[in-house]
Design an enzyme around this catalytic site. Structure first.
Site, PDB file in Angstrom:
ATOM      1  N   ARG B  55     -18.767 -18.158  18.130  1.00 42.10           N
ATOM      2  CA  ARG B  55     -19.824 -18.558  17.186  1.00 42.10           C
ATOM      3  C   ARG B  55     -19.568 -19.893  16.519  1.00 42.10           C
ATOM      4  O   ARG B  55     -20.491 -20.651  16.326  1.00 42.10           O
ATOM      5  CB  ARG B  55     -20.142 -17.456  16.196  1.00 42.10           C
ATOM      6  CG  ARG B  55     -19.163 -17.214  15.107  1.00 42.10           C
ATOM      7  CD  ARG B  55     -19.368 -15.836  14.569  1.00 42.10           C
ATOM      8  NE  ARG B  55     -19.003 -14.862  15.576  1.00 42.10           N
ATOM      9  CZ  ARG B  55     -19.546 -13.654  15.680  1.00 42.10           C
ATOM     10  NH1 ARG B  55     -20.477 -13.274  14.869  1.00 42.10           N
ATOM     11  NH2 ARG B  55     -19.128 -12.840  16.608  1.00 42.10           N
ATOM     12  N   THR B  56     -18.329 -20.188  16.169  1.00 43.68           N
ATOM     13  CA  THR B  56     -18.099 -21.465  15.486  1.00 43.68           C
ATOM     14  C   THR B  56     -18.428 -22.626  16.431  1.00 43.68           C
ATOM     15  O   THR B  56     -19.091 -23.584  16.047  1.00 43.68           O
ATOM     16  CB  THR B  56     -16.647 -21.570  14.997  1.00 43.68           C
ATOM     17  OG1 THR B  56     -16.376 -20.451  14.157  1.00 43.68           O
ATOM     18  CG2 THR B  56     -16.427 -22.839  14.204  1.00 43.68           C
ATOM     19  N   LYS B  83      -2.492 -28.709  31.911  1.00 42.67           N
ATOM     20  CA  LYS B  83      -1.648 -29.451  32.857  1.00 42.67           C
ATOM     21  C   LYS B  83      -0.480 -30.113  32.149  1.00 42.67           C
ATOM     22  O   LYS B  83       0.275 -30.867  32.747  1.00 42.67           O
ATOM     23  CB  LYS B  83      -2.477 -30.513  33.580  1.00 42.67           C
ATOM     24  CG  LYS B  83      -3.616 -29.937  34.407  1.00 42.67           C
ATOM     25  CD  LYS B  83      -4.426 -31.043  35.055  1.00 42.67           C
ATOM     26  CE  LYS B  83      -5.679 -30.476  35.706  1.00 42.67           C
ATOM     27  NZ  LYS B  83      -6.664 -31.526  35.985  1.00 42.67           N
ATOM     28  N   ARG B 105     -10.489 -27.122  16.412  1.00 43.99           N
ATOM     29  CA  ARG B 105      -9.890 -25.823  16.101  1.00 43.99           C
ATOM     30  C   ARG B 105      -8.541 -25.771  16.791  1.00 43.99           C
ATOM     31  O   ARG B 105      -8.431 -26.122  17.975  1.00 43.99           O
ATOM     32  CB  ARG B 105     -10.765 -24.677  16.594  1.00 43.99           C
ATOM     33  CG  ARG B 105      -9.977 -23.358  16.580  1.00 43.99           C
ATOM     34  CD  ARG B 105     -10.820 -22.170  16.699  1.00 43.99           C
ATOM     35  NE  ARG B 105     -11.658 -21.990  15.524  1.00 43.99           N
ATOM     36  CZ  ARG B 105     -12.353 -20.888  15.314  1.00 43.99           C
ATOM     37  NH1 ARG B 105     -12.318 -19.900  16.172  1.00 43.99           N
ATOM     38  NH2 ARG B 105     -13.104 -20.780  14.232  1.00 43.99           N
ATOM     39  N   HIS B 133     -10.589 -22.783   6.995  1.00 44.81           N
ATOM     40  CA  HIS B 133     -11.789 -22.819   7.827  1.00 44.81           C
ATOM     41  C   HIS B 133     -12.934 -23.211   6.874  1.00 44.81           C
ATOM     42  O   HIS B 133     -13.751 -22.387   6.493  1.00 44.81           O
ATOM     43  CB  HIS B 133     -12.014 -21.432   8.451  1.00 44.81           C
ATOM     44  CG  HIS B 133     -13.055 -21.409   9.525  1.00 44.81           C
ATOM     45  ND1 HIS B 133     -13.868 -22.484   9.820  1.00 44.81           N
ATOM     46  CD2 HIS B 133     -13.424 -20.421  10.385  1.00 44.81           C
ATOM     47  CE1 HIS B 133     -14.681 -22.154  10.812  1.00 44.81           C
ATOM     48  NE2 HIS B 133     -14.435 -20.911  11.171  1.00 44.81           N
TER      49      HIS B 133
END
Lengths: 176, 303
Positions: B55-56, B83, B105, B133
């Site tokens: 959702r974010t 990688k 994030r 947040h």
């Protein structure tokens, strides 16, 4: 230096004349709607609406428009304007829309306002009414109804004071 | 506002209020037929997600598109990070694309702060580890204000896994700044060592939610638990789950919030989650408007 260009009585006469012009040009008030640009334009639109009611006994749909999100100077590091309310509680599509602002200057606000309106519908016509036209257009835009043409220098500042903002009705010009 | 939004602490009280009032205007935009304005046309925004998120990330993406920005999504499983590329090299690559905004994030607390010091783009923290947040807190404040009219003097109980919750941390800062009284309610094992100033702590759910106006239920973050913090999910639900029976302790008009994703039957019962007391889906809708406001205001001088 500050000089008064219009007083309370002058503004009253202008509103009355423009109301008559709008009705005359559109052959009545049927199918018209009024949209004022925040903030001065909103107050003037309300006054025009009251005047047209006096003349034609028709209550026109009325809306307010904030153009901040449509401005073209967002990258020019101008201070962040406060977003005001856009409230157009009717469908503008197919209507003759009278857009109202206090001062017409570069024409950029009107360009923004028209873009904003186009995102909300497709008016059959948009006409522009302004209290003061001070010249210095940067875009091919003109007003259909003008309260007063005032030749200015670009550095001068036009201030529209209105009762709705807690001030005495008048228009001032400030010369630096 | 400053260039970046890394923490609620970056914001003065007036700035929080400006974001909320601007978000109310954007919410109107979202109700139109054309839900899009050209406010940030031509701006490049990169969403960089080093942790799973639905959702974010989608909320940010939609907010960015509604502002007419160009959006690029990086998520770790699909990027060159697997990688072996370092964070700094990834960031430098993104910087070379000419990104104006980076939404980050990351599982490590402090990463957005670090990033904000090395790039010229605006950095917006979309959750860093167990730290903060901020946009979640702002959308929660917006939702409470919308439902209750004001935050001034409201009692808000944040319930559950407080220790691992960046949502609890940002919310306690944001809600306190706006005049609400915040309580932390949860088992002692899930309570943080440092309690923010002014926050009252309750270990008993019944006591903790008595008379409150808002209950904010938090997800039990199993992925951050390296040892046993409670005996079983059943026991947790029995002691700390939000049920209708317990809800009767709160104010009769109390609303129930959850930042999502929910573990039904662990921190909240399905009945409550699906009832009209829950404003969980309003939180999701409001998230778009609030993120639009943040993206629109960040990095610009106050008027």
């Amino acid at each position: 230096m500050t000089k008064e260009l219009l007083n309370k009585k002058d503004i009253e006469r202008i509103i009355s004349r423009i109301a008559h012009e709008i009705v005359e040009r559109n052959k009545g008030a049927e199918g018209l709607c009024l949209v004022g640009i925040q903030r001065g334009g909103v107050h003037l639109a309300k006054r025009l609406s009251a005047k047209i009611w006096e003349i034609e006994a028709i209550k026109l749909p009325f809306g307010s428009l904030d153009i901040s999100l449509y401005r073209d100077d967002i990258n020019m590091n101008k201070p962040q304007p406060v977003l005001r309310k856009t409230d157009i509680p009717f469908d503008i599509s197919g209507r003759r829309l009278i857009l109202i602002d206090d001062v017409l200057f570069t024409g950029r606000s009107i360009r923004s306002a028209m873009d904003a309106l186009m995102d909300m519908g497709r008016p059959s016509h948009i006409q522009l009414a302004v209290l003061v036209d001070r010249g210095h257009r940067e875009l091919p835009i003109r007003a259909d109804y003008v309260g007063k043409n005032i030749p200015t220098a670009k550095a001068e500042n036009i201030e529209v004071c209105l009762e709705e903002e807690g001030l005495e009705d008048r228009v001032l010009i400030q010369t630096p | 506002m400053k260039k970046d939004l890394v923490s609620i602490k970056d914001l003065a009280e007036e700035e929080i209020r400006l974001i909320l009032s601007t978000a109310f205007s954007f919410k109107d935009v979202l109700k139109r037929d054309i839900k899009k304005v050209p406010a940030l046309r031509g701006k490049t925004m990169v969403n960089l997600f080093f942790e799973p998120s639905t959702r974010t990330r989608t909320s940010f993406e939609l907010a960015q598109k509604r502002l007419s920005a160009d959006v690029l999504n990086f998520s770790v499983p699909a990027s060159s990070v697997v990688k072996g590329e370092s964070l700094l090299d990834t960031i430098r690559t993104i910087q070379s694309y000419g990104a104006d905004y980076i939404v980050l994030r990351h599982p490590c607390s402090g990463t957005p702060h670090f990033l904000s010091k090395i790039v010229s783009a605006s950095v917006i923290n979309a959750g860093d580890g167990i730290n903060e947040h901020p946009t979640q807190a702002l959308l929660d404040a917006f939702t409470i204000q919308e439902k209750k009219g004001t935050l001034e003097g409201l009692e808000v109980a944040i319930v559950g896994d407080i220790m691992h919750s960046r949502v609890a941390r940002s919310n306690s800062l944001c809600l306190s700044a706006l005049g609400a009284k915040v309580r932390f309610v949860g088992p002692p094992t899930l309570m943080p060592v440092h309690i923010p100033k002014g926050v009252k702590v309750f270990y008993n759910l019944q006591e903790g939610i008595t008379g409150v106006d808002v209950i904010m239920s938090l997800r039990v973050q199993k992925e951050r638990m390296d040892s046993a913090f409670f005996p079983s999910e059943r026991e947790y639900f029995k002691l700390y789950g939000i049920t209708f029976e317990r809800l009767s302790r709160a104010d009769s008009g109390a609303i129930v919030m959850h930042p999502g994703p929910m573990n039904r039957g662990i921190e909240i019962s399905s009945e409550v989650a699906d009832s009209d007391r829950a404003v969980i889906l309003d939180q999701v809708t409001n998230g778009i408007a609030v993120r639009m406001a943040v993206l629109y205001l960040v990095g610009r001088d106050n008027a």
